[in-house]
Design a protein around this motif. Structure first.
Motif, PDB file in Angstrom:
ATOM      1  N   LYS A  51       9.930 -15.280  -8.442  1.00 45.07           N
ATOM      2  CA  LYS A  51      11.109 -15.461  -9.295  1.00 45.07           C
ATOM      3  C   LYS A  51      11.440 -16.938  -9.479  1.00 45.07           C
ATOM      4  O   LYS A  51      11.807 -17.364 -10.579  1.00 45.07           O
ATOM      5  N   ILE A  52      11.285 -17.727  -8.429  1.00 45.57           N
ATOM      6  CA  ILE A  52      11.561 -19.162  -8.534  1.00 45.57           C
ATOM      7  C   ILE A  52      10.527 -19.839  -9.428  1.00 45.57           C
ATOM      8  O   ILE A  52      10.869 -20.667 -10.274  1.00 45.57           O
ATOM      9  N   ILE A  55      11.128 -19.150 -13.336  1.00 48.80           N
ATOM     10  CA  ILE A  55      12.451 -19.386 -13.924  1.00 48.80           C
ATOM     11  C   ILE A  55      12.377 -19.805 -15.400  1.00 48.80           C
ATOM     12  O   ILE A  55      13.100 -19.250 -16.224  1.00 48.80           O
ATOM     13  N   THR A  58      11.413 -16.781 -17.479  1.00 49.47           N
ATOM     14  CA  THR A  58      12.487 -15.789 -17.411  1.00 49.47           C
ATOM     15  C   THR A  58      13.650 -16.177 -18.313  1.00 49.47           C
ATOM     16  O   THR A  58      14.222 -15.329 -18.999  1.00 49.47           O
ATOM     17  N   ILE A  59      13.980 -17.448 -18.331  1.00 51.84           N
ATOM     18  CA  ILE A  59      15.063 -17.911 -19.203  1.00 51.84           C
ATOM     19  C   ILE A  59      14.678 -17.743 -20.670  1.00 51.84           C
ATOM     20  O   ILE A  59      15.478 -17.274 -21.482  1.00 51.84           O
ATOM     21  N   GLY A  63      15.384 -12.849 -19.389  1.00 51.08           N
ATOM     22  CA  GLY A  63      15.345 -11.997 -18.206  1.00 51.08           C
ATOM     23  C   GLY A  63      14.333 -10.879 -18.245  1.00 51.08           C
ATOM     24  O   GLY A  63      14.127 -10.203 -17.242  1.00 51.08           O
TER      25      GLY A  63
END
Length: 114
Positions: A51-52, A55, A58-59, A63
């Motif tokens: 997840k890190i 980022i 994902t942005i 999401g």
């Protein structure tokens, strides 16, 4: 410890039920138990790292890339456990159904810490 065992039992039962409806091949019950344990460990240790690292993607995807990360975690567990076979699309649907149903059942059956 009691809550963890309840969550593990819920996960195992949900894995068996969801895999039946999605036509995912599970050869025996021990494979479902090992799948639940593997998913628990992968979600604890590997998922935060992914997840890190993801980022920016994902942005940009608002999401939705988190669904791909969840499906990847399921496919990694599938790779680690003999006796389970699924495609990536099945893993994607499986991860969504498992997450939603785990959330609901864990709220019902586990005790809240105070």
């Amino acid at each position: 410890m009691k809550n963890y065992l309840i969550k593990l039992l819920i996960s195992t039962l949900l894995i068996l039920i969801i895999s039946y409806f999605l036509k995912i091949e599970i050869t025996n019950y021990s494979a479902a138990i090992f799948m639940a344990v593997a998913l628990s460990l992968l979600n604890t240790f590997l998922k935060p790292i992914l997840k890190i690292l993801a980022i920016p993607v994902t942005i940009m995807s608002l999401g939705l890339f988190l669904l791909v990360i969840n499906a990847s975690i399921v496919k990694i567990a599938d790779y680690l456990i003999d006796g389970i076979a699924m495609t990536f699309l099945q893993a994607l649907v499986f991860s969504v159904l498992l997450s939603v149903s785990q959330y609901i059942l864990n709220k019902i059956f586990t005790e809240k810490k105070q």
